[in-house]
Design a protein around this motif. Structure first.
Motif, PDB file in Angstrom:
ATOM      1  N   SER A  65      44.900  32.974  34.613  1.00  0.00           N
ATOM      2  CA  SER A  65      44.747  34.425  34.765  1.00  0.00           C
ATOM      3  C   SER A  65      45.681  34.973  35.832  1.00  0.00           C
ATOM      4  O   SER A  65      46.397  35.954  35.599  1.00  0.00           O
ATOM      5  CB  SER A  65      43.307  34.784  35.133  1.00  0.00           C
ATOM      6  N   THR A  66      45.679  34.320  36.996  1.00  0.00           N
ATOM      7  CA  THR A  66      46.511  34.810  38.095  1.00  0.00           C
ATOM      8  C   THR A  66      47.985  34.770  37.708  1.00  0.00           C
ATOM      9  O   THR A  66      48.728  35.729  37.926  1.00  0.00           O
ATOM     10  CB  THR A  66      46.279  33.921  39.350  1.00  0.00           C
ATOM     11  N   LYS A  72      48.792  37.330  34.820  1.00  0.00           N
ATOM     12  CA  LYS A  72      48.838  38.703  35.336  1.00  0.00           C
ATOM     13  C   LYS A  72      50.139  38.936  36.090  1.00  0.00           C
ATOM     14  O   LYS A  72      50.806  39.955  35.920  1.00  0.00           O
ATOM     15  CB  LYS A  72      47.665  38.928  36.307  1.00  0.00           C
ATOM     16  N   ARG A 104      53.141  41.424  35.067  1.00  0.00           N
ATOM     17  CA  ARG A 104      53.570  42.480  35.986  1.00  0.00           C
ATOM     18  C   ARG A 104      55.082  42.414  36.199  1.00  0.00           C
ATOM     19  O   ARG A 104      55.774  43.419  36.191  1.00  0.00           O
ATOM     20  CB  ARG A 104      52.815  42.344  37.315  1.00  0.00           C
ATOM     21  N   TYR A 137      49.202  42.341  29.650  1.00  0.00           N
ATOM     22  CA  TYR A 137      48.497  41.093  29.928  1.00  0.00           C
ATOM     23  C   TYR A 137      47.305  41.020  28.977  1.00  0.00           C
ATOM     24  O   TYR A 137      46.415  41.870  29.035  1.00  0.00           O
ATOM     25  CB  TYR A 137      48.048  41.067  31.396  1.00  0.00           C
ATOM     26  N   ASP A 148      44.157  39.041  28.030  1.00  0.00           N
ATOM     27  CA  ASP A 148      43.207  38.015  28.452  1.00  0.00           C
ATOM     28  C   ASP A 148      42.234  37.772  27.294  1.00  0.00           C
ATOM     29  O   ASP A 148      41.241  38.483  27.148  1.00  0.00           O
ATOM     30  CB  ASP A 148      42.477  38.530  29.701  1.00  0.00           C
ATOM     31  N   SER A 183      45.294  47.975  33.662  1.00  0.00           N
ATOM     32  CA  SER A 183      44.575  46.704  33.507  1.00  0.00           C
ATOM     33  C   SER A 183      43.679  46.747  32.269  1.00  0.00           C
ATOM     34  O   SER A 183      43.164  47.794  31.878  1.00  0.00           O
ATOM     35  CB  SER A 183      43.787  46.352  34.772  1.00  0.00           C
TER      36      SER A 183
END
Ligand code: DC
Length: 272
Positions: free
Chosen positions: A68-69, A72, A76, A82, A84, A126
């Motif tokens: 996830s990190t 993302k 960016r 993104y 998920d 987001s």
């Protein structure tokens, strides 16, 4: 805007301002690089953008690998969407729990597939996920929902129900799609595929730190047990099990920072 064609690829040099909105309107991807002077063989001046065709980038891997990190951060960097996909499975699981359905009750799960309304919406950059018009984005982040998501994701009716939503979100490209079967099933024709892994110890450590920062007190042993259970369920299920696509680049992040992983992926995407 000044379009230029370089080596068969088309680039647009845009000012930084409104880059994402412009790219979205033109249905093209944006690659932002304010520091580097060379990108895909093309010179880029400082503070400017290089816009290229929209790519589909997939990142698969087990729980706690940092998907996830990293996804993302990569999205960016590229000004990409993104996606998920775990959030969709979690949202479905949330409804399973709310409706009191047993995760092993395939008939009830199939019935839920027919009536559930699921959709994704991009709010302020987001991704938010809605179940029957309720925004559940924040409510699906606990381990209980993760474990149920892992259980119900083994059911074919559930996977089929969520497949179309995922493809629809990514089919125009310009997406970093994160999950378990992105490179193998959902986007087999993706432009770049990564499989992000890390040792079990490191993944437990990261998950524990993440949960502690959210909730304060967390049982380390329970975190480790839940992670091992999820690994086994996700890897051993019959349909779309977690595995690296044959054409994926495997990245072991055990001893790497998020920034290092992202840089490695960017350099592969650039062909450096
Ligand atoms: O990535 P995550 O931890 O939020 O995902 C929760 C569960 O959802 C995961 O354990 C398995 C399932 N999942 C899946 O089967 N396929 C995906 N593409 C994403 C998630």
């Amino acid at each position: 805007m000044k379009p230029t064609a370089v080596g068969g690829r088309y680039y647009l040099i845009l000012l930084r301002v409104d880059q994402y909105a412009i790219a979205q309107a033109l249905n093209i991807g944006v690659m932002l690089d304010v520091c580097s002077s060379t990108m895909m063989g093309q010179s880029v001046s400082k503070g400017r953008l290089t816009v290229k065709e929209k790519l589909v980038i997939t990142i698969d891997g087990p729980a706690g690998a940092g998907k996830s990190t990293v996804s993302k951060a990569l999205a960016r960097r590229l000004s990409y969407l993104y996606l998920d996909t775990g959030a969709l499975y979690r949202a479905f699981a949330y409804k399973v729990i709310e409706d009191g359905i047993l995760p092993g009750d395939e008939k009830a799960l199939a019935a839920l597939c027919a009536r559930i309304e699921l959709h994704l919406d991009n709010i302020d950059g987001s991704l938010n996920v809605f179940v029957d018009s309720v925004n559940v984005t924040k409510m699906i982040r606990c381990e209980e929902v993760g474990l149920v998501a892992s259980r119900v994701s083994a059911v074919s009716a559930v996977r089929e129900r969520l497949l179309a939503i995922q493809r629809q979100a990514g089919d125009r490209g310009g997406v970093v799609a994160e999950g378990r079967d992105m490179g193998t099933v959902v986007f087999p024709m993706a432009d770049y595929k990564f499989y992000l892994d890390a040792s079990v110890e490191e993944r437990v450590r990261r998950r524990y730190a993440e949960l502690r920062s959210q909730r304060g007190s967390v049982d380390y042993k329970k975190v480790a047990e839940d992670l091992v259970v999820r690994d086994r369920q996700d890897k051993e299920r019959k349909i779309a099990p977690l595995k690296a696509s044959e054409d994926a680049t495997i990245v072991d992040s055990t001893k790497m920072s998020v920034a290092e992983v992202v840089e490695k992926m960017i350099s592969i995407i650039r062909g450096a």
